[in-house]
Write an enzyme that holds these catalytic residues in place. Structure first.
Site, PDB file in Angstrom:
ATOM      1  N   ASP A  33       0.868  -1.188   0.000  1.00 19.32           N
ATOM      2  CA  ASP A  33       0.000   0.000   0.000  1.00 19.32           C
ATOM      3  C   ASP A  33       0.898   1.228   0.000  1.00 19.32           C
ATOM      4  O   ASP A  33       1.891   1.258   0.720  1.00 19.32           O
ATOM      5  CB  ASP A  33      -0.902  -0.009   1.259  1.00 19.32           C
ATOM      6  N   ASN A  37      -4.248   6.893   0.792  1.00 18.80           N
ATOM      7  CA  ASN A  37      -5.539   7.141   1.453  1.00 18.80           C
ATOM      8  C   ASN A  37      -5.682   6.287   2.706  1.00 18.80           C
ATOM      9  O   ASN A  37      -6.766   5.832   3.050  1.00 18.80           O
ATOM     10  CB  ASN A  37      -6.687   6.837   0.474  1.00 18.80           C
ATOM     11  N   SER A 126     -17.154  -2.703  -8.343  1.00 17.82           N
ATOM     12  CA  SER A 126     -18.158  -1.892  -7.640  1.00 17.82           C
ATOM     13  C   SER A 126     -19.494  -1.966  -8.351  1.00 17.82           C
ATOM     14  O   SER A 126     -19.560  -2.075  -9.588  1.00 17.82           O
ATOM     15  CB  SER A 126     -17.667  -0.446  -7.629  1.00 17.82           C
ATOM     16  N   TYR A 154     -14.466   7.209 -12.346  1.00 17.29           N
ATOM     17  CA  TYR A 154     -14.120   6.158 -11.379  1.00 17.29           C
ATOM     18  C   TYR A 154     -14.769   4.832 -11.779  1.00 17.29           C
ATOM     19  O   TYR A 154     -14.113   3.783 -11.858  1.00 17.29           O
ATOM     20  CB  TYR A 154     -14.567   6.559  -9.961  1.00 17.29           C
ATOM     21  N   LYS A 158     -13.252   0.978 -13.130  1.00 17.19           N
ATOM     22  CA  LYS A 158     -13.585  -0.366 -12.613  1.00 17.19           C
ATOM     23  C   LYS A 158     -14.018  -1.286 -13.749  1.00 17.19           C
ATOM     24  O   LYS A 158     -13.592  -2.438 -13.825  1.00 17.19           O
ATOM     25  CB  LYS A 158     -14.700  -0.254 -11.554  1.00 17.19           C
ATOM     26  N   PHE A 183     -21.500  -3.571  -3.162  1.00 22.45           N
ATOM     27  CA  PHE A 183     -22.537  -2.536  -3.090  1.00 22.45           C
ATOM     28  C   PHE A 183     -22.054  -1.482  -2.073  1.00 22.45           C
ATOM     29  O   PHE A 183     -20.928  -1.019  -2.197  1.00 22.45           O
ATOM     30  CB  PHE A 183     -23.912  -3.182  -2.878  1.00 22.45           C
TER      31      PHE A 183
HETATM   32  P1  NAD Z   1      -9.448   2.845   0.609  1.00 26.62           P
HETATM   33  O1  NAD Z   1      -9.046   4.117  -0.059  1.00 26.62           O
HETATM   34  O2  NAD Z   1      -9.633   2.849   2.071  1.00 26.62           O
HETATM   35  O3  NAD Z   1      -8.385   1.689   0.231  1.00 26.62           O
HETATM   36  C1  NAD Z   1      -7.644   1.712  -0.962  1.00 26.62           C
HETATM   37  C2  NAD Z   1      -6.190   1.564  -0.575  1.00 26.62           C
HETATM   38  O4  NAD Z   1      -5.399   1.548  -1.757  1.00 26.62           O
HETATM   39  C3  NAD Z   1      -5.689   2.742   0.269  1.00 26.62           C
HETATM   40  O5  NAD Z   1      -5.070   2.235   1.425  1.00 26.62           O
HETATM   41  C4  NAD Z   1      -4.707   3.465  -0.631  1.00 26.62           C
HETATM   42  O6  NAD Z   1      -3.658   4.044   0.110  1.00 26.62           O
HETATM   43  C5  NAD Z   1      -4.247   2.338  -1.540  1.00 26.62           C
HETATM   44  N1  NAD Z   1      -3.773   2.770  -2.853  1.00 26.62           N
HETATM   45  C6  NAD Z   1      -4.388   3.563  -3.751  1.00 26.62           C
HETATM   46  N2  NAD Z   1      -3.627   3.705  -4.852  1.00 26.62           N
HETATM   47  C7  NAD Z   1      -2.503   2.961  -4.655  1.00 26.62           C
HETATM   48  C8  NAD Z   1      -1.348   2.695  -5.423  1.00 26.62           C
HETATM   49  N3  NAD Z   1      -1.156   3.249  -6.621  1.00 26.62           N
HETATM   50  N4  NAD Z   1      -0.412   1.862  -4.921  1.00 26.62           N
HETATM   51  C9  NAD Z   1      -0.576   1.310  -3.702  1.00 26.62           C
HETATM   52  N5  NAD Z   1      -1.638   1.528  -2.921  1.00 26.62           N
HETATM   53  C10 NAD Z   1      -2.604   2.342  -3.394  1.00 26.62           C
HETATM   54  O7  NAD Z   1     -10.749   2.327  -0.132  1.00 26.62           O
HETATM   55  P2  NAD Z   1     -11.720   1.119   0.243  1.00 26.62           P
HETATM   56  O8  NAD Z   1     -13.041   1.692   0.550  1.00 26.62           O
HETATM   57  O9  NAD Z   1     -11.076   0.189   1.189  1.00 26.62           O
HETATM   58  O10 NAD Z   1     -11.826   0.445  -1.192  1.00 26.62           O
HETATM   59  C11 NAD Z   1     -11.039  -0.667  -1.548  1.00 26.62           C
HETATM   60  C12 NAD Z   1     -11.369  -1.056  -2.975  1.00 26.62           C
HETATM   61  O11 NAD Z   1     -12.753  -1.349  -3.081  1.00 26.62           O
HETATM   62  C13 NAD Z   1     -11.086   0.027  -4.006  1.00 26.62           C
HETATM   63  O12 NAD Z   1     -10.609  -0.579  -5.165  1.00 26.62           O
HETATM   64  C14 NAD Z   1     -12.443   0.646  -4.247  1.00 26.62           C
HETATM   65  O13 NAD Z   1     -12.526   1.208  -5.535  1.00 26.62           O
HETATM   66  C15 NAD Z   1     -13.339  -0.574  -4.113  1.00 26.62           C
HETATM   67  N6  NAD Z   1     -14.718  -0.255  -3.718  1.00 26.62           N
HETATM   68  C16 NAD Z   1     -14.955   0.506  -2.612  1.00 26.62           C
HETATM   69  C17 NAD Z   1     -16.262   0.806  -2.255  1.00 26.62           C
HETATM   70  C18 NAD Z   1     -16.551   1.694  -1.079  1.00 26.62           C
HETATM   71  O14 NAD Z   1     -17.630   2.272  -1.033  1.00 26.62           O
HETATM   72  N7  NAD Z   1     -15.678   1.807  -0.104  1.00 26.62           N
HETATM   73  C19 NAD Z   1     -17.322   0.297  -3.014  1.00 26.62           C
HETATM   74  C20 NAD Z   1     -17.043  -0.483  -4.125  1.00 26.62           C
HETATM   75  C21 NAD Z   1     -15.722  -0.769  -4.475  1.00 26.62           C
HETATM   76  C1  WQD Z   2     -25.490   6.871  -0.329  1.00 26.25           C
HETATM   77  C2  WQD Z   2     -26.788   7.625  -0.288  1.00 26.25           C
HETATM   78  C3  WQD Z   2     -26.699   9.795  -1.336  1.00 26.25           C
HETATM   79  C4  WQD Z   2     -23.906  11.568   1.518  1.00 26.25           C
HETATM   80  C5  WQD Z   2     -20.721   5.402  -3.567  1.00 26.25           C
HETATM   81  C6  WQD Z   2     -20.074   5.285  -4.905  1.00 26.25           C
HETATM   82  C7  WQD Z   2     -20.069   3.854  -5.350  1.00 26.25           C
HETATM   83  C8  WQD Z   2     -19.466   2.943  -4.293  1.00 26.25           C
HETATM   84  C9  WQD Z   2     -20.122   3.148  -2.970  1.00 26.25           C
HETATM   85  C10 WQD Z   2     -17.117   2.745  -4.713  1.00 26.25           C
HETATM   86  C11 WQD Z   2     -27.088   8.342  -1.609  1.00 26.25           C
HETATM   87  C12 WQD Z   2     -26.959   9.923   0.151  1.00 26.25           C
HETATM   88  C13 WQD Z   2     -24.746  10.689   0.864  1.00 26.25           C
HETATM   89  C14 WQD Z   2     -24.472  12.700   2.143  1.00 26.25           C
HETATM   90  C15 WQD Z   2     -26.661  11.986   1.439  1.00 26.25           C
HETATM   91  N1  WQD Z   2     -18.085   3.244  -4.080  1.00 26.25           N
HETATM   92  N2  WQD Z   2     -26.094  10.895   0.838  1.00 26.25           N
HETATM   93  N3  WQD Z   2     -25.833  12.871   2.092  1.00 26.25           N
HETATM   94  O1  WQD Z   2     -23.237   7.218  -3.910  1.00 26.25           O
HETATM   95  O2  WQD Z   2     -24.458   5.087  -3.228  1.00 26.25           O
HETATM   96  O3  WQD Z   2     -22.075   4.999  -3.688  1.00 26.25           O
HETATM   97  O4  WQD Z   2     -20.065   4.555  -2.636  1.00 26.25           O
HETATM   98  O5  WQD Z   2     -17.149   1.968  -5.615  1.00 26.25           O
HETATM   99  O6  WQD Z   2     -19.328   3.819  -6.507  1.00 26.25           O
HETATM  100  O7  WQD Z   2     -20.789   6.079  -5.825  1.00 26.25           O
HETATM  101  O8  WQD Z   2     -22.801   6.107  -1.652  1.00 26.25           O
HETATM  102  O9  WQD Z   2     -22.596   6.882   0.652  1.00 26.25           O
HETATM  103  O10 WQD Z   2     -22.151   8.500  -1.227  1.00 26.25           O
HETATM  104  O11 WQD Z   2     -24.462   7.746  -0.811  1.00 26.25           O
HETATM  105  O12 WQD Z   2     -27.865  12.188   1.403  1.00 26.25           O
HETATM  106  O13 WQD Z   2     -23.756  13.551   2.722  1.00 26.25           O
HETATM  107  O14 WQD Z   2     -26.673   8.664   0.693  1.00 26.25           O
HETATM  108  O15 WQD Z   2     -27.485  10.711  -2.051  1.00 26.25           O
HETATM  109  O16 WQD Z   2     -28.462   8.265  -1.800  1.00 26.25           O
HETATM  110  P1  WQD Z   2     -23.239   5.925  -3.198  1.00 26.25           P
HETATM  111  P2  WQD Z   2     -22.909   7.354  -0.704  1.00 26.25           P
END
Ligand code: NAD
Ligand code: WQD
Length: 356
Positions: A33, A37, A126, A154, A158, A183
């Site tokens: 890592d 972030n 995602s 973004y 993916k 989700f």
């Molecule tokens: P996060 O930012 O907490 O974790 C991502 C990690 O990757 C971080 O620790 C960051 O430092 C590291 N990173 C980023 N770019 C890098 C690079 N070039 N080299 C090495 N490390 C790097 O995010 P998360 O919420 O834990 O998400 C993890 C994964 O799941 C991501 O790929 C994200 O797109 C995906 N995802 C997250 C969500 C969500 O809502 N949290 C939903 C769907 C998919």
């Molecule tokens: C959830 C609901 C907002 C903040 C995102 C990414 C998605 C995935 C998961 C990575 C929505 C509402 C939110 C606020 C609000 N990530 N909201 N006030 O948009 O469903 O998904 O995270 O892959 O790609 O788009 O998640 O938590 O931002 O929003 O009313 O301050 O909460 O409108 O309905 P979202 P979210």
């Protein structure tokens, strides 16, 4: 001796919880890592929870040589690939950084894997790849067969990575690529030691609500109450991060059961199958903290869709995985994490670094 699982992004929110589950299931883990972030403290806390040392490399997945060095040093059998930039809004402002970090970074990783004959990858995709599934009939809840159509850079990173992995697998059928479409992750580790720690103003609902609860933000802005739901706010499938982490163990187990030489490329939705509105979650969180929080209904947020609820039958039947933990439990765990760490990992040196 079983081989190591390399976890890219293992210091992040979902990655750190997954490393804990991997170690609890007897896997050996090495984390890469670049902490763009996240915080090293997350790694120290993983070690504290699991009472074992976890090799960690502050390496950018864009750095081919540094990544190769990790593969030379450790006997790696598979990769769980979390490392990515993930903020939807930011991706519309700096798309090139997103395409470079996420896509070029993944290509780099896959090249290094190929060079070292490691052909098992579990990829963090995602639900955002589906875009607005309500544009189709009968696609809510969303099955994996739902046509994709991400609406922001973004999400496109993916989907492109999914396609790249699919093509790599087509070219060499011995690759095993599990695409996990998450989700909406929420909650925190029940120990209160790991959780989500966004930099700056949180974009996502739960971290924002948690910061309102500890007084770091004045009130929650509810982005629109004129949607076609029971209370007018959008519907999402909120899944506890610990359940999500277990989904990765299930995916690895599934891939490992394939007959020797047999590869696979397949997508799985990781969601509960149940939708909750913004107010449903707001109410559950207020209940878990024992008080009402200030909110204001403001206009819709650009790009938000009415409903993103998973149809997780494929994960249920094939991976034998299903989400077990409720939104209420996730709220309780989030509140525990927040009260123990009101500023996330920012206040350093709690003394977790017990394995020097
Ligand atoms: P996060 O930012 O907490 O974790 C991502 C990690 O990757 C971080 O620790 C960051 O430092 C590291 N990173 C980023 N770019 C890098 C690079 N070039 N080299 C090495 N490390 C790097 O995010 P998360 O919420 O834990 O998400 C993890 C994964 O799941 C991501 O790929 C994200 O797109 C995906 N995802 C997250 C969500 C969500 O809502 N949290 C939903 C769907 C998919
Ligand atoms: C959830 C609901 C907002 C903040 C995102 C990414 C998605 C995935 C998961 C990575 C929505 C509402 C939110 C606020 C609000 N990530 N909201 N006030 O948009 O469903 O998904 O995270 O892959 O790609 O788009 O998640 O938590 O931002 O929003 O009313 O301050 O909460 O409108 O309905 P979202 P979210």
């Amino acid at each position: 001796m079983n081989k190591y699982i390399l976890v890219t992004g293992g210091a992040g929110y979902i990655g750190s919880h997954t490393v804990v589950e991997l170690l609890a299931n007897g896997y050996k883990v090495v984390i890469v890592d670049n902490l763009v972030n996240s915080s090293y403290d997350a790694v120290a806390r993983i070690e504290y929870i699991c009472q074992q040392k976890v090799p960690f490399f502050n390496v950018d997945i864009m750095d081919y040589e540094a990544l190769s060095q990790v593969f030379r040093e450790y006997d790696i059998g598979g990769v769980i690939h979390f490392a990515a930039l993930k903020a939807v809004g930011e991706s519309t402002k700096i798309p090139l950084e997103y395409y470079t970090n996420n896509i070029t970074g993944t290509i780099n990783l896959v090249r290094v894997m190929k060079e070292h004959d490691v052909k098992t990858i579990v990829f963090s995709s995602s639900a955002t790849v589906y875009g607005d599934a309500t544009r189709f009939e009968n696609m809510i809840p969303i099955p994996e067969e739902c046509p994709t159509g991400p609406t922001n850079p973004y999400g496109r990173t993916k989907l492109m990575i999914e396609q790249i992995l699919c093509d790599v697998q087509k070219a060499d059928r011995s690759w095993r690529a599990a695409i996990l479409r998450y989700f909406n992750p929420m909650g925190a580790h029940p120990s209160g030691l790991l959780g989500e720690d966004p930099l700056g103003i949180p974009n996502n609902l739960l971290p924002y609500l948690a910061q309102v609860a500890v007084g770091r933000r004045e009130k929650l802005n509810v982005f629109g109450n004129d949607y076609d739901s029971h209370d007018g706010t959008p519907i999402r499938d909120y899944v506890h991060v610990v359940d999500l982490a277990k989904g990765h163990i299930a995916a690895l187990a599934y891939l490992s059961k394939l007959e020797s030489g047999n590869g696979l490329y397949r997508e799985w939705n990781l969601g509960t199958g149940m939708g909750s509105t913004v107010f449903d979650v707001y109410n559950a969180f207020c209940k878990s903290i024992g008080r009402e929080l200030p909110f204001e209904v403001v206009g819709r947020r650009d790009g938000d869709v009415l409903n993103l609820t998973a149809r997780p039958t494929r994960a249920n039947s094939e991976l034998e995985w299903s989400a077990k933990l409720s939104v209420e439990q996730a709220c309780t765990d989030l509140w525990n994490w927040t009260t123990l760490n009101p500023f996330g990992f920012q206040l350093k040196n709690y003394g977790w670094k017990i394995f020097e």
